[in-house]
Design a protein around this motif. Sequence first.
Motif, mmCIF file in Angstrom:
data_model
loop_
_atom_site.group_PDB
_atom_site.id
_atom_site.type_symbol
_atom_site.label_atom_id
_atom_site.label_comp_id
_atom_site.label_asym_id
_atom_site.label_seq_id
_atom_site.Cartn_x
_atom_site.Cartn_y
_atom_site.Cartn_z
ATOM 1 N N TYR A 141 61.828 14.532 42.735
ATOM 2 C CA TYR A 141 60.457 14.628 43.239
ATOM 3 C C TYR A 141 60.450 14.129 44.673
ATOM 4 C CZ TYR A 141 55.452 13.614 43.676
ATOM 5 O OH TYR A 141 54.157 13.571 44.096
ATOM 6 N N ARG A 142 59.995 14.947 45.597
ATOM 7 C CA ARG A 142 59.889 14.584 47.018
ATOM 8 C C ARG A 142 58.477 14.916 47.453
ATOM 9 N NH1 ARG A 142 65.591 14.806 48.634
ATOM 10 N NH2 ARG A 142 66.674 15.929 47.006
ATOM 11 N N SER A 143 57.836 13.972 48.150
ATOM 12 C CA SER A 143 56.462 14.205 48.576
ATOM 13 C C SER A 143 56.087 13.230 49.681
ATOM 14 C CB SER A 143 55.512 14.057 47.382
ATOM 15 O OG SER A 143 54.230 14.536 47.736
ATOM 16 N N CYS A 144 54.800 13.213 50.000
ATOM 17 C CA CYS A 144 54.293 12.273 50.998
ATOM 18 C C CYS A 144 53.197 11.413 50.374
ATOM 19 C CB CYS A 144 53.765 13.020 52.215
ATOM 20 S SG CYS A 144 52.452 14.198 51.881
ATOM 21 N N LEU A 145 53.007 10.238 50.958
ATOM 22 C CA LEU A 145 52.049 9.263 50.432
ATOM 23 C C LEU A 145 51.274 8.618 51.576
ATOM 24 C CD1 LEU A 145 54.545 7.319 48.143
ATOM 25 C CD2 LEU A 145 52.839 8.947 47.352
ATOM 26 N N VAL A 146 50.057 8.229 51.283
ATOM 27 C CA VAL A 146 49.265 7.439 52.230
ATOM 28 C C VAL A 146 49.529 5.956 51.982
ATOM 29 C CG1 VAL A 146 46.930 6.798 52.939
ATOM 30 C CG2 VAL A 146 47.471 9.189 52.449
ATOM 31 N N ASP A 147 49.547 5.573 50.715
ATOM 32 C CA ASP A 147 49.680 4.168 50.331
ATOM 33 C C ASP A 147 51.133 3.791 50.055
ATOM 34 O OD1 ASP A 147 46.798 3.787 50.246
ATOM 35 O OD2 ASP A 147 46.882 5.068 48.470
ATOM 36 N N ASN A 148 51.484 2.563 50.356
ATOM 37 C CA ASN A 148 52.823 2.046 50.090
ATOM 38 C C ASN A 148 52.917 1.676 48.610
ATOM 39 O OD1 ASN A 148 55.228 0.676 49.889
ATOM 40 N ND2 ASN A 148 54.869 -0.623 51.669
ATOM 41 N N ILE A 149 53.572 2.519 47.822
ATOM 42 C CA ILE A 149 53.691 2.255 46.389
ATOM 43 C C ILE A 149 54.728 1.182 46.087
ATOM 44 C CG2 ILE A 149 52.897 4.536 45.671
ATOM 45 C CD1 ILE A 149 55.827 5.340 45.287
ATOM 46 N N MET A 150 55.466 0.765 47.090
ATOM 47 C CA MET A 150 56.492 -0.268 46.914
ATOM 48 C C MET A 150 56.006 -1.623 47.443
ATOM 49 S SD MET A 150 59.140 1.518 45.719
ATOM 50 C CE MET A 150 60.722 0.912 46.210
ATOM 51 N N ASP A 151 54.735 -1.738 47.762
ATOM 52 C CA ASP A 151 54.203 -2.941 48.393
ATOM 53 C C ASP A 151 54.460 -4.203 47.573
ATOM 54 O OD1 ASP A 151 52.955 -4.125 50.575
ATOM 55 O OD2 ASP A 151 51.008 -4.130 49.575
ATOM 56 N N SER A 152 54.443 -4.077 46.243
ATOM 57 C CA SER A 152 54.639 -5.265 45.408
ATOM 58 C C SER A 152 56.068 -5.798 45.463
ATOM 59 C CB SER A 152 54.253 -4.960 43.963
ATOM 60 O OG SER A 152 55.101 -3.954 43.448
ATOM 61 N N THR A 153 57.028 -4.921 45.758
ATOM 62 C CA THR A 153 58.424 -5.366 45.791
ATOM 63 C C THR A 153 58.882 -5.762 47.197
ATOM 64 O OG1 THR A 153 59.287 -3.151 46.198
ATOM 65 C CG2 THR A 153 59.024 -3.812 43.898
ATOM 66 N N LYS A 154 58.110 -5.379 48.218
ATOM 67 C CA LYS A 154 58.454 -5.643 49.627
ATOM 68 C C LYS A 154 59.777 -4.998 50.015
ATOM 69 C CE LYS A 154 54.886 -8.291 50.276
ATOM 70 N NZ LYS A 154 53.655 -7.651 50.584
ATOM 71 N N ALA A 155 60.177 -3.960 49.272
ATOM 72 C CA ALA A 155 61.411 -3.227 49.572
ATOM 73 C C ALA A 155 61.063 -1.758 49.743
ATOM 74 C CB ALA A 155 62.412 -3.402 48.435
ATOM 75 N N LEU A 156 61.927 -1.016 50.386
ATOM 76 C CA LEU A 156 61.707 0.416 50.554
ATOM 77 C C LEU A 156 62.519 1.251 49.577
ATOM 78 C CD1 LEU A 156 61.525 0.669 54.433
ATOM 79 C CD2 LEU A 156 59.657 0.607 52.781
ATOM 80 N N GLU A 157 63.384 0.602 48.812
ATOM 81 C CA GLU A 157 64.179 1.280 47.792
ATOM 82 C C GLU A 157 64.161 0.459 46.521
ATOM 83 O OE1 GLU A 157 68.153 1.787 49.140
ATOM 84 O OE2 GLU A 157 67.628 3.312 50.603
ATOM 85 N N SER A 158 64.251 1.158 45.407
ATOM 86 C CA SER A 158 64.298 0.453 44.135
ATOM 87 C C SER A 158 65.000 1.328 43.105
ATOM 88 C CB SER A 158 62.878 0.129 43.663
ATOM 89 O OG SER A 158 62.923 -0.601 42.462
ATOM 90 N N SER A 159 65.736 0.697 42.241
ATOM 91 C CA SER A 159 66.366 1.387 41.118
ATOM 92 C C SER A 159 65.848 0.748 39.843
ATOM 93 C CB SER A 159 67.891 1.235 41.171
ATOM 94 O OG SER A 159 68.405 1.866 42.313
ATOM 95 N N GLY A 160 65.710 1.555 38.817
ATOM 96 C CA GLY A 160 65.232 1.010 37.550
ATOM 97 C C GLY A 160 64.454 2.042 36.765
ATOM 98 N N ASN A 161 63.453 1.569 36.017
ATOM 99 C CA ASN A 161 62.621 2.424 35.183
ATOM 100 C C ASN A 161 61.291 2.683 35.870
ATOM 101 O OD1 ASN A 161 64.391 2.594 32.865
ATOM 102 N ND2 ASN A 161 63.981 0.421 32.615
ATOM 103 N N PHE A 162 60.858 3.948 35.858
ATOM 104 C CA PHE A 162 59.602 4.350 36.486
ATOM 105 C C PHE A 162 58.815 5.223 35.526
ATOM 106 C CE2 PHE A 162 62.934 4.197 39.744
ATOM 107 C CZ PHE A 162 62.439 3.164 40.535
ATOM 108 N N ARG A 163 57.508 5.260 35.718
ATOM 109 C CA ARG A 163 56.654 6.142 34.931
ATOM 110 C C ARG A 163 55.898 7.037 35.901
ATOM 111 N NH1 ARG A 163 51.237 5.183 31.671
ATOM 112 N NH2 ARG A 163 50.790 4.038 33.548
ATOM 113 N N LEU A 164 55.947 8.343 35.658
ATOM 114 C CA LEU A 164 55.210 9.308 36.461
ATOM 115 C C LEU A 164 54.080 9.878 35.621
ATOM 116 C CD1 LEU A 164 58.100 11.343 38.159
ATOM 117 C CD2 LEU A 164 56.811 9.437 39.103
ATOM 118 N N LYS A 165 52.862 9.720 36.093
ATOM 119 C CA LYS A 165 51.696 10.270 35.395
ATOM 120 C C LYS A 165 51.327 11.589 36.049
ATOM 121 C CE LYS A 165 48.274 7.632 34.391
ATOM 122 N NZ LYS A 165 47.157 6.675 34.485
#
Length: 176
Positions: A101-125
Motif C-alpha cells: 500500500y502506497r499513498s499520501c497522508l496529511v497527518d503523521n500516523i507515526m507521531d506516537s512512536t516519534k519514528a518514521l519507520e516501524s516494523s510489527g503488527n498493523f491493522r488497516l481499516k
Amino acid sequence: MQLYVSINKWLISIVLQCSLVIKLASSQGISCFQCMTTDPNNDSCQDPFSSLLNPIQTNCQATSVGKNGTFPARFCVKIVGRVTSVDSDANASYLNAIIYYRSCLVDNIMDSTKALESSGNFRLKGFQSMTGSIRLQGYMGLCSIDGCNRAREFTSSLSVIIFVLFFMKFISAFEY
C-alpha cells in the motif's frame, strides 16, 4: 569589471530561480506514489516497484483526522506486510497474502512512536473499500520528500535540484 557584473547577474538569477522553485514546492502537497494490492498474484504495487505502471501523483491530496474535505498531503506512506487475520466483514482471500500500500497522508500516523519507520503488527481499516479490517505483520514507512514511497533506497532532494540548476547555469555562463 565586466566579469564581476556577469557573475553578479548570474548569482541573482540563480537565487531568483531557487526561490521560485521553493515557493512552488511549498504551496502544494507532496508528490507520492499511490497504489494498493488488488491481486496478490499479479501486483504492480510490489517491490521491485515500477513507476511506469504506477505514475507519481503530484500535489497529492488526502483527508485529515477530524476535518471535512481533502488537503495538501505532507507525508508519503508505504506499508508492506503479510495478512495474518481478517475480520468477519473483510475479504478472507487476503489471508496470508502479502499486501503493498502506497499513498499520501496529511497527518503523521507515526507521531506516537516519534519514528518514521516501524516494523510489527498493523491493522488497516477499509482496505480496498472493504467494510472490515485486516491485520498484517510487516513494515510501515513515512517520509516527506517527493516520491519517497517508491522503495527504501530511493531518495530525492531539493538540494540536488538546486545543485543541477546551479551547475547548468555555471556551464552556460562560460559558453559565450
